[in-house]
Structure formats: structure tokens, C-alpha cells
Design an enzyme around this catalytic site. Structure first.
Site, short mmCIF file in Angstrom:
data_model
loop_
_atom_site.label_atom_id
_atom_site.label_comp_id
_atom_site.label_asym_id
_atom_site.label_seq_id
_atom_site.Cartn_x
_atom_site.Cartn_y
_atom_site.Cartn_z
CB ALA A 283 -0.90 0.01 1.23
CG ASN B 267 -0.42 8.07 -2.42
OD1 ASN B 267 0.74 8.15 -2.78
ND2 ASN B 267 -1.17 7.00 -2.67
CD GLU C 123 0.83 2.08 3.78
OE1 GLU C 123 1.42 3.17 3.58
OE2 GLU C 123 1.43 0.99 3.71
CD GLU D 211 8.24 3.18 4.77
OE1 GLU D 211 7.53 2.54 5.58
OE2 GLU D 211 7.76 3.87 3.85
N1 B3K Z 1 5.90 3.84 1.39
C1 B3K Z 1 5.38 2.75 0.62
C2 B3K Z 1 6.42 2.01 -0.14
C3 B3K Z 1 6.73 2.56 -1.48
C4 B3K Z 1 7.65 1.63 -2.25
C5 B3K Z 1 8.05 2.19 -3.53
N2 B3K Z 1 8.85 1.32 -4.35
C6 B3K Z 1 4.62 1.78 1.44
C7 B3K Z 1 4.90 1.81 2.89
O1 B3K Z 1 5.94 1.48 3.37
O2 B3K Z 1 4.03 2.25 3.61
ZN ZN Z 2 5.69 2.50 5.17
#
Ligand code: B3K
Ligand code: ZN
Length: 885
Positions: free
Chosen positions: A268, A271, A304, A326
Site C-alpha cells: 500500500a 499518499n 499507512e 519506514e
Molecule cells: N511507502 C510505501 C512504499 C513505497 C515503495 C516504492 N517502491 C509503502 C509503505 O511502506 O508504507
Molecule cells: Zn511504510
């Protein structure tokens, strides 16, 4: 596809951007055979970079430039420089607007990065560097801008038009089209941009925030999935409440949306205000999703959502800092899941995963620090190290500072850096400043790759009543050839007396004992801690809760491990003692197999697991975890040279022994829980997960007995279960059994019932590709011809190819190299249309150093074949070249 020789990018070369983009105004005209993107960027020289007006270098890939203007002046090709990756123009004033129009082709975008189509709808994925496939831009996270987005599309086919922020206007347009404008009041980097256009239905709910603001919550899905959204919605509301209570973080827009799409490269994407999800991480209901899937949905929705603060409000300065958002967010979602479910079981699952997969990554050719110092392709760095080890690093900070100190630190971090793009150093600084501590040495966890080893020895002095523990750190070599310095390793520990009671812990020099469990910090290469007033030789319980991501060794004998399994007050360490006992017993049998001897299993393992099984006072999920033997992948990871056949033979033999000798206890647990399932409606909650997990592991052991009553039970469960957890387990045990008629029938019935549900069919593919019975490769190849399989869909690739190469070790590592050849062929194919998925699927081949020389040669041969196969994406190029270096 790369256009030049891929370049290595270094953290040390970081420079702030030359220009800033205060406002971004986008207009998308979406058509069936192309899309037009108009961008107006309100820009200025970055004051931090001084005076002068250097050229403005915008990122852009696979864009057809139709027009570009600086202010009122339309530029002609002699006014700019265009390469496959960049557009360079010369600003004439410190503040200016840049207008551009490009044509792009979402309808043929198979890489699923930038703007693309999935099941007929338009959607986006911009992290990390996908926005440059949408328009010319400064596509880097430290350029934050205020976005306004207008979309226009056919009204019938795309009734729903979404983007970030709040909807501010909409209306009809000629030609049966319509438009909508969205405005996001928060500054954000381009990687958080999103748009969606499609024929979607939504489930709506409300959430009242802690300051009494009402937020509209919507989950958008394809119409046929509208009945599978409630669990995700419940999870979202729980996450919003939890972040308020535990971190004091409140949601900030009037609307929060989730959209489920079928074709998505990962789980996921966070955004701003418009999370886009792989449908596998949203859709869940009893009949179609297992308990594990329900838990994953809860965790990913939370993850998310939590990014809204840890990632969006405070974002990353550059991609080397990825773990800033992350690692922290994984830690946050893990604690959330621990609060919603069984804390100990969640910890066990996470540690087992870390030790099996992240430790392997950290010992392989792609090993890198939590904050890497170089990369070729950033997409390759969304790794277990950045995510899971990064989360362990944050957990250690909390262990060292305590819960209150950690909260003070996170409050200061969010307050100090709201609206900024920052670094891991800024995170640590906030923790230091809020607590008046120094974490300089601790920061080595961010810069030194590889899993540290921590060897512990003991010395008891009966006369002096002292007990000393000596810790020795060591560091395996990693590809960066770095000289490593000692880490700060928080070791939570306790000491048990002969009755299994906990001993009060007083270190030499301390005035009084400080409880029976405590955290000591090992900071030197070799360090001894001496406990006083210890009346008898104790047994240490070390690294409780897995307080640091290290490989700890202490010379326990099997009786001591059995004792810890029964008496340790720390639930995690009771499980850990069982795992260590199992590892010792299995390794002994691996040796027997290698010497050509008959396998004999130490009866103490049967005794130990038998008493766990009989203990009705234990949480059933804990019993299930303790009954699970370490997996073949973990046994591989801890071997110097992994003997695929011996590992498989030893583990299979042990499982059969346990099944035969514990049959009655397993049967009682199975029957009791199955009876309850028949009379209780499915509930996606902790106690129910627990009871089904024990029921199902019991069934998988029982099936090894081959007894008719078990076959009948499995068939009954398969036919009559009202939920996917029980049905899937029943299918799995049949698939792995020798009963070929029953197996074929169950597979056919299942496929017929669920042929219209792609997520359920994914499970049907996986269970067959993961079956370790002989002929795995043929089965997998045949399944690729099945009408429900589609190589363009990442979930299908993971379900089939990922399950075969990642979980079915005995078949994948077939001595003739056929499994390797199959994977390499696929990677070559995938490289042509989805580089990110190609590069991920490659991982099993990168582990070649773990195997015997014949397999090493075969694996390397396939890596070389991929390298020579033609034009490689930077994703695949980086993994292949580092693996062969
Ligand atoms: N931030 C996105 C991961 C995007 C990966 C791009 N190749 C999902 C997450 O860690 O929440
Ligand atoms: Zn993440």
C-alpha cells in the site's frame, strides 16, 4: 529501462535543491489512449543555496514534451536541453512560473510506477521516483509544495475522480466528460501525490478526532467488493484512536480515503489523504480471507495511516533516510497490533520473520546499513533492513529511554520538524534533547551493516555469592568491507533459581536490587556484569522480548532449555527456549542424515512439546507458536553451509515423530476447537485467531499420521467450514498429503467456487506452489498456464513464483538446477515490463553463498545468464551485479 550505464548515488554527495516549488497546479486530461498533463509550477531560487541563477534541472522520464514556458515566454527547443531523464532550462529571475504540457501513456504502463491503469481504473504510485513519469519536476523529497489537482475524464467510465486533500469544485464538461478539483493544504513532496479515476463504490463512515473535528472516512473498491470493506474500516478507526492515545497525533484533513487496486507492486501507499492499497491489504471477510489476511489488513491500514505523521507531516530529506519514516512506522504499527491482539504472539511472529529473512539479507550480497550510504536504484532499498531492522532500532531506543522518555522524544520530534524534510540524525537529536541523553554510539546501528553476534558466558562464585555474565560482540564481514565498532546493545534479562523463581537483580556497586528483570547496556567489545547476593547458581534468561537484533549465543544444555520453556516469566523467551531446543535436536538429526545414519530424535523434544500441548492454562496461540518447529529457511540461515536435503529430511522426520507420539493430545485440541468453530460465528479477534491457530496446526500434524479419521476430519472441515482460515488449512493439508483423489477433488471444488475472486485464487496458487511434495516445478509451471494466472499482476507472481522459490526450498533447490533456471527465465521476462517485481523475485538466487559448491555454481550461472540477457533495468542490474561481485 535504463538509458545510460546506471550510476551509484552517494549520501555524502547530498546537496539542498537549487530551486523550490511553492505551488504545484496540475491538470490531467485522461483519455483511453493517452493522458495530457499540464503543470504550472510556482518556483523560486532556494535562498539556502545563495545568489546566482544556475540552470534548473527537472526530472522527467518517458514524457513526450508538448510545450514548456517560463513565465509568459514559450520556449523553443533551442531554449532548453532535453535528455531521456531531464529537462534543463535557464531561469531569468529568482521567482518565476514554469508551465509544461506532456503526453503520457498510462494505458500501456506495465511497470506500475507513475500513472497507470489497473482493472480499467486510473491510479498512481509515485514513491520513490515515479512522479517524474508524470510530469517534469524536482522529484526529490526535500522539495515540498502545495498541490492543486484537476482531473477530467469520461463521466460514464470514470464517475469517481480523486486526488489528495479536500474536494473544492467539480462540474460537467463537453463530450460526456466531467472534472473535479482537489486542493491539499499541506506542503508535501511529489512522492505523496496521488490520483484515482474509476467506476468505484465506497463504504463511508465518520471519525470524531480528539479535538472534536469530524472526519469523513471512505474506502473505495470495485462494486463486487463492497461487502469486504468493513474490517479495513474498523481497523482504520482503531488506528486513528490509537495514534491519538499513544502518540497524541490527530488526523488533519476533513476526509481520509483508501482506494483498493488489483495491480500494485507492494502492499500500500500512504499518499496524503488518499492511500492507495493493494486490494490484498484491504479486502477481508470471513468467507474469503484467512485470519492471517485479516491481521495483515489491520496492520497495513494502520501502517499507512500512521505515516500521516511519521512520513507525511515530517518527511525524509533524501532517500537514504528512508528508515526515518519506514522503521519508525513499522515500529508504530507493530505496537498497535500488539495492543489490539496478543502482544507476545505478535513479537514472536515478527522476530521469527526478522531472523529468517532480514538476517539472511544482512548476511548476503545486498547487505546494507539501516541508513545505506549508496545505491543504484532506490526501489531496491525498500528492504527488510530498512523496514524491520529499522523498526528494531527504534524499539531499542524506546527500551533504553523507557516508554515515557520515548514519548517525550517523539513529541519533540513531531513538534520541531512538522512540515520539514529531515534526517535520521534529527530523529535521534529529538530523542536526545527530550531526555538529556547522548546517543552518539547508539547511532552506529544506522551506519553499520550486518547482524552483530553476542556471545555470552557465565561464572558463578559460590563463596562470594556473585554471578558474572561476560558479553562479547563480534561483527561479520559485509560487502562494504567496513571496520566495525561496538554497538550499544540493550540486553533485557532475568535470573532464575532452581525452583524457577526470579532472583532480585543487584549489580556490584548498586545500593539495592532493582527488580527481577532489567535492561543492561552492552557498549564494549567485551564487557562483564557482576550480580551480587546470588545465593545459588542461577539460570539466565537473556535478551527477553528480543531486546536487540543480534545473534545471541549462550551454552544452554537441553535440560536447561526445557526448564526455561516451563518457568521463564517472559513469554517470548519461553518460546525462544523451545526454538533453541528444536534447533539443537534438528541439527543433530541433520548430522545423522549427512552421515547416512538412521534418524533418531531426542525424546526430550516430544516431552517438552507434549507438556505445552497439555497445558490448558496457556494462551492457545502461544501453544500453536511453540508447536511450530523452526522453518527450513531459518535452519538454512543459521547453517554455515545449508544442506537442503538434510534440513528437509530432518524436519519432516521430526514432524512425523511428533504427530505420532502426540497424536492423542493433538486430536483432543483439534476436536475441541473444531466443535467450537461449528457453533460459533466467525469473529476476527484475538481469542478466535488463537483457537483457530491451534486447531489448524494440530490438523497439519495429525494429517501426517495418515489415519482415516484425520482424512475424514480434513474433508469435513474443507466442506463445512464457514470461513477461509479453516477451509484453507484443510485444503493445504490435503494438498500436502498422499491422498491424490481427495486432493484433486478439493482443488477442483475450490477453484470452481472461487474462480471469480482473484485474491482467493492467489491462495489456491500459493498452496500448490508451496507444496514440498516431489514435482513442485512441474506443478508450478502447469499453474502458470491456468486461465486465472497472469504474469502482469504482481499478486499472481508473488503467489506462484514467490511461493515456489521462497517457500518451497526442497523443490526450488533441486540438484539439477531446474528451479534456478525457471526463476532466471522469469526474471528475464519480468525485467522487460516490471523491473521492481523482477528485482524482488531475484532474491532467492542472491543467497548462493549458503549452498554447496555444485548449487553455488548453478545459481551463479543463472545470475550470469540474467546479466548477459540484454538491456537490464537498473533494478535488476544492481542486484545481479552486486550478487556476482
Ligand atoms: N511507502 C510505501 C512504499 C513505497 C515503495 C516504492 N517502491 C509503502 C509503505 O511502506 O508504507
Ligand atoms: Zn511504510
Amino acid at each position: 529501462m535504463r538509458t545510460e550505464q546506471p550510476k551509484m548515488i552517494y549520501l555524502k554527495d547530498y546537496q539542498a535543491p537549487e530551486y523550490l516549488i511553492d505551488e504545484t497546479h496540475l491538470t490531467f486530461e485522461l483519455f483511453e489512449d493517452h493522458t495530457l498533463v499540464h503543470a504550472q509550477l510556482v518556483m523560486r531560487r532556494n535562498p539556502a543555496r545563495g545568489a546566482g541563477l544556475p540552470p534548473l534541472v527537472l526530472d522527467g522520464q518517458q514524457l513526450e514534451l508538448l510545450s514548456v514556458a517560463l513565465g509568459d515566454v514559450t520556449l523553443t527547443p533551442t531554449d532548453y536541453l532535453l535528455t531521456p531523464d531531464q529537462l534543463t532550462v535557464q531561469p531569468l529571475a529568482p521567482s518565476f512560473t514554469l508551465d509544461s504540457t506532456v503526453r503520457i501513456h498510462p494505458e500501456t504502463n506495465t511497470a506500475l510506477e507513475g500513472l497507470y491503469k489497473s482493472s480499467g481504473m486510473f491510479c498512481t504510485q509515485c514513491e520513490a521516483e515515479g512522479f517524474r513519469k508524470i510530469t517534469y519536476y524536482l522529484d526529490r523529497p526535500d522539495v515540498m509544495s502545495k498541490f492543486t489537482t484537476t482531473l477530467s475524464a469520461d463521466k460514464q467510465k470514470f464517475p469517481i475522480l480523486l486526488s489528495n486533500g479536500n474536494p473544492i469544485a467539480s462540474g460537467p464538461e463537453e463530450g460526456d466528460r466531467h472534472w473535479a478539483t482537489w486542493e491539499d493544504p499541506f506542503m508535501k513532496p511529489a512522492y505523496l501525490f496521488a490520483l484515482v479515476a474509476g467506476d468505484l463504490w465506497c463504504v463511508e463512515d465518520k471519525f470524531t478526532t480528539m479535538s472534536q473535528r469530524e472526519v469523513t472516512l471512505r474506502i473505495y473498491v470495485e462494486p463486487e467488493n463492497i461487502d469486504k470493506c468493513q474490517h479495513a474500516m474498523n481497523s482504520l478507526k482503531k488506528s486513528m484512536r490509537w495514534d491519538e492515545e499513544v502518540y497524541g497525533r490527530e488526523y488533519d484533513l476533513d476526509i481520509f480515503m483508501i482506494v483498493a487496486v488489483n495491480d500494485f507492486n507492494m502492499g500500500a501507499m500512504e499518499n496524503k489523504g488518499l492511500n492507495i492499497f493493494n486490494s490484498s491489504c484491504v479486502l477481508a471477510r470471513a468467507e474469503t480471507a484467512t485470519d492471517a489476511a485479516h491481521q495483515r489488513v489491520e496492520a497495513v491500514v494502520a501502517h499507512e495511516y500512521f505515516h500521516n505523521w511519521s512520513g507525511n507531516r515530517v518527511t525524509c530529506r533524501d532517500w537514504f533516510q528512508l528508515s526515518l519514516k519506514e522503521g519508525f512506522t513499522v515500529f508504530r504499527d507493530a505496537e498497535f497490533s500488539a495492543d489490539m491482539n496478543s502482544r507476545t504472539v505478535k513479537r514472536i511472529e515478527d522476530v521469527a520473520y526478522l531472523r529468517t529473512h532480514q538476517f539472511a539479507e544482512d548476511a548476503g550480497p545486498m547487505a546494507h546499513a539501516v541508513r545505506p550510504d549508496s545505491f543504484i536504484e532506490i526501489s531496491n532499498f525498500y528492504t527488510l533492513t530498512v523496514y524491520e531492522k529499522g523498526s528494531e532500532v527504534v524499539r531499542m531506543i524506546r527500551t533504553l529511554l523507557g516508554a515515557d522518555g520515548f514519548r517525550k522524544g517523539s513529541d519533540l520530534y513531531f513538534e520541531r520538524h512538522d512540515g520539514q524534510a529531515v534526517t535520521c540524525d534529527d530523529f535521534i537529536k529529538a530523542m536526545e534533547d527530550a531526555n538529556g541523553v547522548e546517543l552518539t554510539q547508539f547511532k552506529r546501528w544506522y551506519s553499520q551493516a550486518g547482524t552483530p553476534r553476542l556471545a555470552v558466558s557465565e561464572a558463578y562464585d559460590a563463596a562470594a555469592k556473585t554471578y558474572s555474565l561476560t558479553f562479547r560482540q563480534s561483527y561479520p564481514a559485509t560487502p562494504d568491507k567496513q571496520e566495525k565498532q561496538p554497538f550499544v546493545i540493550p540486553v533485557e534479562l532475568g535470573l532464575l533459581n532452581a525452583q524457577g523463581g526470579e532472583i532480585a537483580l543487584r549489580l556490584a556497586g548498586e545500593a539495592a536490587a532493582a527488580g527481577t528483570t532489567r535492561v543492561i547496556s552492552v557498549t564494549e567489545a567485551e564487557q562483564t556484569f557482576t550480580f551480587v547476593d546470588i545465593a545459588e547458581q542461577p539460570l539466565p534468561s537473556l535478551l527477553r522480548g528480543f531486546s536487540a537484533p543480534v545473534k545471541l549465543s549462550f551454552p544452554y544444555n537441553r535440560d536447561q532449555l526445557m526448564f526455561l520453556m516451563q518457568h521463564d516469566s517472559d513469554g517470548f523467551n519461553r518460546w525462544e527456549a523451545g526454538q533453541q531446543l528444536s534447533v539443537q535436536v534438528l541439527q543433530e538429526m541433520i548430522g545423522q542424515h549427512q552421515r547416512g545414519e538412521a534418524l533418531v530424535m531426542d525424546q526430550r523434544l516430544v516431552t517438552a512439546l507434549g507438556s505445552v500441548l497439555a497445558d490448558e492454562t496457556l494462551d492457545q496461540a502461544m501453544v500453536a507458536e511453540m508447536l511450530s518447529l523452526p522453518g527450513e529457511a531459518y535452519l538454512t540461515e543459521i547453517s554455515e553451509v545449508a544442506d537442503v536435503d538434510a534440513i528437509h529430511a530432518a524436519r519432516d522426520f521430526a514432524r512425523k515423530q511428533l504427530a505420532d507420539q502426540l497424536f492423542d493430545g493433538l486430536w483432543a485440541r483439534y476436536e475441541g476447537n473444531r466443535a467450537l468453530s461449528k457453533t460459533t460465528a466467525y469473529v476476527a479477534e484475538d481469542q478466535h485467531f488463537a483457537r483457530r491457530s491451534l486447531q489448524n496446526i494440530a490438523l497439519s500434524y495429525l494429517m501426517l499420521s495418515g489415519k482415516p479419521q484425520v482424512l475424514a476430519a480434513a474433508i469435513e472441515q474443507f466442506d463445512a467450514a464457514d470461513n477461509m482460515t479453516e477451509r484453507m488449512t484443510a485444503l493445504a493439508v490435503l494438498v500436502n498429503s498422499p491422498f491424490s483423489d481427495e486432493k484433486a477433488k478439493a482443488l477442483a471444488v475450490f477453484a470452481e467456487n472461487f474462480k471469480d475472486n482473484p485474491l482467493v485464487m492467489d491462495q489456491w496458487f500459493s498452496v500448490q506452489a508451496g507444496s514440498t511434495l516431489p514435482g513442485g516445478l512441474q506443478r508450478t509451471k502447469a499453474l502458470m498456464e491456468h486461465p486465472a494466472f497472469n504474469l502482469k499482476n504482481p499478486n499472481k507472481v508473488r503467489a506462484l513464483v514467490g511461493a515456489f522459490a521462497g517457500q518451497n526450498l526442497i523443490n526450488f533447490h533441486a540438484a539439477d538446477g531446474s528451479g534456478y533456471r525457471f526463476l532466471a527465465d522469469l526474471v528475464i521476462q519480468l525485467n522487460g515490463f516490471n523491473p521492481q517485481i523482477a528485482s524482488r523475485q531475484l532474491a532467492p538466487l542472491t543467497r548462493w553463498r549458503k549452498y554447496d559448491s555444485a548449487r553455488q555454481a548453478l545459481m551463479k550461472g543463472e545470475l550470469e545468464r540474467i546479466r548477459a540477457s540484454g538491456e537490464l533495468s537498473s533494478d535488476v542490474f544492481e542486484v545481479v551485479s552486486k550478487s556476482l561481485a
